[in-house]
Design a protein around this motif. Structure first.
Motif, PDB file in Angstrom:
ATOM      1  N   TYR A  93       0.833  -1.206   0.000  1.00 41.24           N
ATOM      2  CA  TYR A  93       0.000   0.000   0.000  1.00 41.24           C
ATOM      3  C   TYR A  93       0.868   1.258   0.000  1.00 41.24           C
ATOM      4  CZ  TYR A  93      -4.252  -2.660   0.798  1.00 41.24           C
ATOM      5  OH  TYR A  93      -5.312  -3.523   0.647  1.00 41.24           O
ATOM      6  N   ASN A  94       0.380   2.282  -0.687  1.00 41.96           N
ATOM      7  CA  ASN A  94       1.072   3.565  -0.697  1.00 41.96           C
ATOM      8  C   ASN A  94       0.908   4.255   0.650  1.00 41.96           C
ATOM      9  OD1 ASN A  94       1.776   3.234  -3.403  1.00 41.96           O
ATOM     10  ND2 ASN A  94      -0.111   4.191  -4.127  1.00 41.96           N
ATOM     11  N   LYS A  95       1.778   5.227   0.899  1.00 40.69           N
ATOM     12  CA  LYS A  95       1.683   6.000   2.131  1.00 40.69           C
ATOM     13  C   LYS A  95       0.322   6.682   2.191  1.00 40.69           C
ATOM     14  CE  LYS A  95       3.901   9.702   4.759  1.00 40.69           C
ATOM     15  NZ  LYS A  95       5.016  10.682   4.802  1.00 40.69           N
ATOM     16  N   PRO A  96      -0.388   6.548   3.304  1.00 39.51           N
ATOM     17  CA  PRO A  96      -1.739   7.137   3.385  1.00 39.51           C
ATOM     18  C   PRO A  96      -1.698   8.664   3.421  1.00 39.51           C
ATOM     19  CG  PRO A  96      -1.085   6.202   5.500  1.00 39.51           C
ATOM     20  CD  PRO A  96      -0.028   5.806   4.524  1.00 39.51           C
ATOM     21  N   THR A  97      -2.843   9.248   3.131  1.00 37.29           N
ATOM     22  CA  THR A  97      -3.012  10.698   3.192  1.00 37.29           C
ATOM     23  C   THR A  97      -4.215  11.018   4.075  1.00 37.29           C
ATOM     24  OG1 THR A  97      -4.400  10.716   1.200  1.00 37.29           O
ATOM     25  CG2 THR A  97      -2.030  11.044   0.898  1.00 37.29           C
ATOM     26  N   ILE A  98      -4.219  12.217   4.683  1.00 41.18           N
ATOM     27  CA  ILE A  98      -5.311  12.637   5.573  1.00 41.18           C
ATOM     28  C   ILE A  98      -5.873  13.974   5.085  1.00 41.18           C
ATOM     29  CG2 ILE A  98      -5.957  13.390   7.892  1.00 41.18           C
ATOM     30  CD1 ILE A  98      -3.987  11.497   9.063  1.00 41.18           C
ATOM     31  N   SER A  99      -7.188  14.066   5.043  1.00 42.99           N
ATOM     32  CA  SER A  99      -7.885  15.325   4.801  1.00 42.99           C
ATOM     33  C   SER A  99      -8.937  15.492   5.897  1.00 42.99           C
ATOM     34  CB  SER A  99      -8.543  15.332   3.417  1.00 42.99           C
ATOM     35  OG  SER A  99      -9.476  14.267   3.304  1.00 42.99           O
ATOM     36  N   SER A 100      -9.524  16.696   5.986  1.00 43.39           N
ATOM     37  CA  SER A 100     -10.483  16.939   7.061  1.00 43.39           C
ATOM     38  C   SER A 100     -11.679  17.736   6.551  1.00 43.39           C
ATOM     39  CB  SER A 100      -9.816  17.714   8.207  1.00 43.39           C
ATOM     40  OG  SER A 100      -9.434  19.015   7.781  1.00 43.39           O
ATOM     41  N   ILE A 101     -12.787  17.534   7.228  1.00 43.25           N
ATOM     42  CA  ILE A 101     -14.008  18.309   6.996  1.00 43.25           C
ATOM     43  C   ILE A 101     -14.445  18.892   8.345  1.00 43.25           C
ATOM     44  CG2 ILE A 101     -16.388  18.262   6.210  1.00 43.25           C
ATOM     45  CD1 ILE A 101     -15.745  15.832   4.549  1.00 43.25           C
ATOM     46  N   PRO A 102     -14.391  20.235   8.507  1.00 38.74           N
ATOM     47  CA  PRO A 102     -13.952  21.249   7.541  1.00 38.74           C
ATOM     48  C   PRO A 102     -12.439  21.231   7.336  1.00 38.74           C
ATOM     49  CG  PRO A 102     -14.343  22.260   9.664  1.00 38.74           C
ATOM     50  CD  PRO A 102     -14.785  20.824   9.810  1.00 38.74           C
ATOM     51  N   VAL A 103     -11.993  21.936   6.307  1.00 36.22           N
ATOM     52  CA  VAL A 103     -10.562  21.968   6.012  1.00 36.22           C
ATOM     53  C   VAL A 103      -9.800  22.657   7.138  1.00 36.22           C
ATOM     54  CG1 VAL A 103      -8.821  22.815   4.404  1.00 36.22           C
ATOM     55  CG2 VAL A 103     -10.994  21.936   3.528  1.00 36.22           C
ATOM     56  N   ASN A 104     -10.325  23.778   7.610  1.00 37.07           N
ATOM     57  CA  ASN A 104      -9.709  24.515   8.714  1.00 37.07           C
ATOM     58  C   ASN A 104     -10.370  24.113  10.023  1.00 37.07           C
ATOM     59  OD1 ASN A 104      -8.012  26.012   6.955  1.00 37.07           O
ATOM     60  ND2 ASN A 104      -9.712  27.416   6.510  1.00 37.07           N
ATOM     61  N   ILE A 105      -9.620  23.477  10.881  1.00 36.23           N
ATOM     62  CA  ILE A 105     -10.148  22.986  12.150  1.00 36.23           C
ATOM     63  C   ILE A 105      -9.991  24.080  13.201  1.00 36.23           C
ATOM     64  CG2 ILE A 105      -9.950  21.200  13.920  1.00 36.23           C
ATOM     65  CD1 ILE A 105      -8.795  19.369  11.783  1.00 36.23           C
ATOM     66  N   THR A 106     -11.115  24.553  13.737  1.00 36.06           N
ATOM     67  CA  THR A 106     -11.091  25.628  14.739  1.00 36.06           C
ATOM     68  C   THR A 106     -11.368  25.121  16.147  1.00 36.06           C
ATOM     69  OG1 THR A 106     -13.445  26.118  14.444  1.00 36.06           O
ATOM     70  CG2 THR A 106     -11.884  27.250  12.992  1.00 36.06           C
ATOM     71  N   GLY A 107     -11.944  23.928  16.255  1.00 30.83           N
ATOM     72  CA  GLY A 107     -12.290  23.402  17.573  1.00 30.83           C
ATOM     73  C   GLY A 107     -13.667  23.814  18.036  1.00 30.83           C
ATOM     74  N   ARG A 108     -14.357  24.639  17.232  1.00 34.35           N
ATOM     75  CA  ARG A 108     -15.698  25.098  17.618  1.00 34.35           C
ATOM     76  C   ARG A 108     -16.806  24.270  16.979  1.00 34.35           C
ATOM     77  NH1 ARG A 108     -12.911  30.024  16.871  1.00 34.35           N
ATOM     78  NH2 ARG A 108     -13.725  30.219  14.740  1.00 34.35           N
ATOM     79  N   GLU A 109     -16.415  23.237  16.190  1.00 34.23           N
ATOM     80  CA  GLU A 109     -17.418  22.380  15.573  1.00 34.23           C
ATOM     81  C   GLU A 109     -16.877  20.953  15.485  1.00 34.23           C
ATOM     82  OE1 GLU A 109     -16.160  25.086  13.118  1.00 34.23           O
ATOM     83  OE2 GLU A 109     -14.505  23.714  13.505  1.00 34.23           O
ATOM     84  N   ASP A 110     -17.803  20.003  15.200  1.00 33.11           N
ATOM     85  CA  ASP A 110     -17.393  18.612  15.024  1.00 33.11           C
ATOM     86  C   ASP A 110     -16.530  18.494  13.774  1.00 33.11           C
ATOM     87  OD1 ASP A 110     -18.930  18.117  17.223  1.00 33.11           O
ATOM     88  OD2 ASP A 110     -20.629  17.289  16.106  1.00 33.11           O
ATOM     89  N   VAL A 111     -15.648  17.507  13.780  1.00 34.08           N
ATOM     90  CA  VAL A 111     -14.676  17.338  12.692  1.00 34.08           C
ATOM     91  C   VAL A 111     -14.697  15.896  12.207  1.00 34.08           C
ATOM     92  CG1 VAL A 111     -12.228  17.438  12.053  1.00 34.08           C
ATOM     93  CG2 VAL A 111     -13.195  19.148  13.600  1.00 34.08           C
ATOM     94  N   ILE A 112     -14.514  15.696  10.890  1.00 37.93           N
ATOM     95  CA  ILE A 112     -14.346  14.367  10.304  1.00 37.93           C
ATOM     96  C   ILE A 112     -12.979  14.312   9.625  1.00 37.93           C
ATOM     97  CG2 ILE A 112     -15.170  12.713   8.589  1.00 37.93           C
ATOM     98  CD1 ILE A 112     -17.963  13.756   8.987  1.00 37.93           C
ATOM     99  N   LEU A 113     -12.149  13.376  10.057  1.00 33.43           N
ATOM    100  CA  LEU A 113     -10.853  13.149   9.419  1.00 33.43           C
ATOM    101  C   LEU A 113     -10.986  11.980   8.445  1.00 33.43           C
ATOM    102  CD1 LEU A 113      -8.363  13.487  12.410  1.00 33.43           C
ATOM    103  CD2 LEU A 113      -9.227  15.258  10.872  1.00 33.43           C
ATOM    104  N   ILE A 114     -10.432  12.117   7.241  1.00 33.14           N
ATOM    105  CA  ILE A 114     -10.530  11.094   6.200  1.00 33.14           C
ATOM    106  C   ILE A 114      -9.129  10.646   5.826  1.00 33.14           C
ATOM    107  CG2 ILE A 114     -11.389  10.527   3.902  1.00 33.14           C
ATOM    108  CD1 ILE A 114     -13.357  12.866   4.219  1.00 33.14           C
TER     109      ILE A 114
END
Length: 311
Positions: free
Chosen positions: A139-160
Motif C-alpha cells: 500500500y502507498n503512504k496514506p493521506t489525511i484530509s479533514s471536513i472542515p478543512v480549517n479545524i477551529t475546535g468550535r465544531e465537530d470534525v471528520i478526518l478522512i
C-alpha cells in the motif's frame, strides 16, 4: 502464437508421449506456491530431473500455460523460443540442455495470479506439472484530509484517511497523541479498483470537545504488518478550544485553586487581627478600682472608664 500452432505443438507432444510411455526417466518438479510482488519480477520455479539411466538428456519442447487462458505464455519447440511479452525463461542463456525451465514474469500484474502448467518433453520422456502464483502489492503512504478543512475546535470534525495500490485487502487504523486507538469512532471501506488493487478509506468522527492535538493513520497489510503512516497535527488554538479546552480548564483550575487558598488565609488573618484589636480596646476602656463601702463593710472593686478612653 495462434491456436493452430498450439494445436500442432500439442499433437507433437502426444506423439512423443506415445513413444516414451512407460518410461519414468523424466520428472518436472515445481515449487507448489510462488509469491510475486506487484510491479516487480516474479519467478515460477521448475526444474527437470532425470534418472541415472539417462545420459545427456535433451529437451525437445517446453510449454508454459496459465489455466483459464487459451494461449500459451512461453513455448520452446525445435530449437526456437516464442512467447508473449513479459514472459521468458528465468535463465537468459537457456537452451535445450538446460534442465532449469523456470518461468520469469518481468512485470508482475494482478492478472498474473493463478495456476499454471509446465509441460516438458525430452528425448527420454515427458512430464506435466502444476504450480501457482500469489501476487501481493504494498500500500502507498496514506493521506489525511479533514471536513472542515480549517479545524477551529468550535465544531465537530471528520478526518478522512486514504491509501491505494495494495493487495490483498488491508486495514486503516487511527491513533491519537497517546497512541490510543480509536476503532469505535472510525469506519473503513475497501474498494477494488480496475487494476485489481484495493483502495482503502477510513473516516474518523471527532466531537468538538474531544479533539486531541495529533492523530495518526496507519495502513496495515493483510498479515498485520505496518506499511505506512501519516500524522495530522491539530493547531494549538483548535486543540485548546476542543479537547484542549478541557486541558485549559485544568490549567485555570490550577491557577484559581491556589488563589482561593491564599485569599482564604488572608481573610482569616484579617479576621484574627480584628478580633484581637477589639479585645484589646475593651480591655483598655474598663479599668478596675477599689472603693470602701460602708454598708457592706468592706472594699468593693468597680470599673470606671477614663474620660479620654485611655488607661
Amino acid at each position: 502464437m495462434n491456436m493452430a500452432s498450439i494445436g500442432i505443438l500439442f499433437l507433437f507432444f502426444i506423439v512423443i508421449r506415445a513413444q516414451t510411455e512407460g518410461k519414468l526417466f523424466v520428472e518436472v518438479e515445481c515449487k507448489t506456491g510462488n509469491v510475486g510482488q506487484y510491479g516487480q519480477q516474479s519467478m515460477l520455479d521448475c526444474v527437470v530431473t532425470i534418472s541415472e539411466e539417462v545420459k545427456e538428456p535433451k529437451i525437445l519442447a517446453v510449454a508454459w500455460k496459465k489455466k483459464g487462458s487459451e494461449d500459451a505464455l512461453l513455448v520452446f519447440h525445435k530449437g526456437n523460443t516464442t512467447g508473449q511479452p513479459g514472459y521468458r525463461f528465468a535463465e537468459s542463456s537457456w537452451n535445450d540442455r538446460n534442465m532449469n525451465v523456470s518461468l520469469l514474469i518481468t512485470n508482475t500484474m494482478m492478472v498474473d495470479r493463478g495456476d499454471y502448467t509446465c509441460s516438458v518433453f525430452t528425448d527420454s520422456g515427458d512430464d506435466i506439472t502444476e504450480t501457482s502464483l500469489r501476487v501481493t502489492a504494498k500500500y502507498n503512504k496514506p493521506t489525511i484530509s479533514s471536513i472542515p478543512v480549517n479545524i477551529t475546535g468550535r465544531e465537530d470534525v471528520i478526518l478522512i484517511c486514504s491509501s491505494v495500490g495494495g493487495y490483498p485487502e488491508g486495514k486503516l487504523r487511527w491513533f491519537d497523541e497517546h497512541n490510543t486507538e480509536w476503532p469505535a469512532s472510525s469506519k473503513m471501506e475497501a474498494e477494488l479498483t480496475n487494476d485489481g488493487l484495493f483502495k482503502l478509506s477510513s473516516k474518523l468522527s471527532l466531537l468538538k470537545n474531544s479533539i486531541f492535538s495529533k492523530y495518526t493513520c496507519v495502513v496495515f497489510n493483510s498479515s498485520g504488518g505496518k506499511e505506512g503512516e501519516v500524522t495530522l497535527e491539530i493547531p494549538d488554538t483548535a486543540a485548546s478550544e476542543g479537547h484542549g479546552g478541557v486541558e485549559g480548564s485544568d490549567q485555570i483550575s490550577k491557577i484559581v485553586a491556589p488563589a482561593v487558598v491564599i485569599g482564604s488565609l488572608i481573610v482569616g488573618l484579617l479576621l484574627a487581627l480584628l478580633i484581637h484589636r477589639r479585645r484589646s480596646q475593651r480591655h483598655h476602656r474598663e479599668v478596675p478600682t477599689c472603693e470602701f463601702n460602708a454598708e457592706q463593710g468592706g472594699l468593693v472593686e468597680t470599673y470606671k472608664e477614663r474620660g479620654d478612653g485611655t488607661v
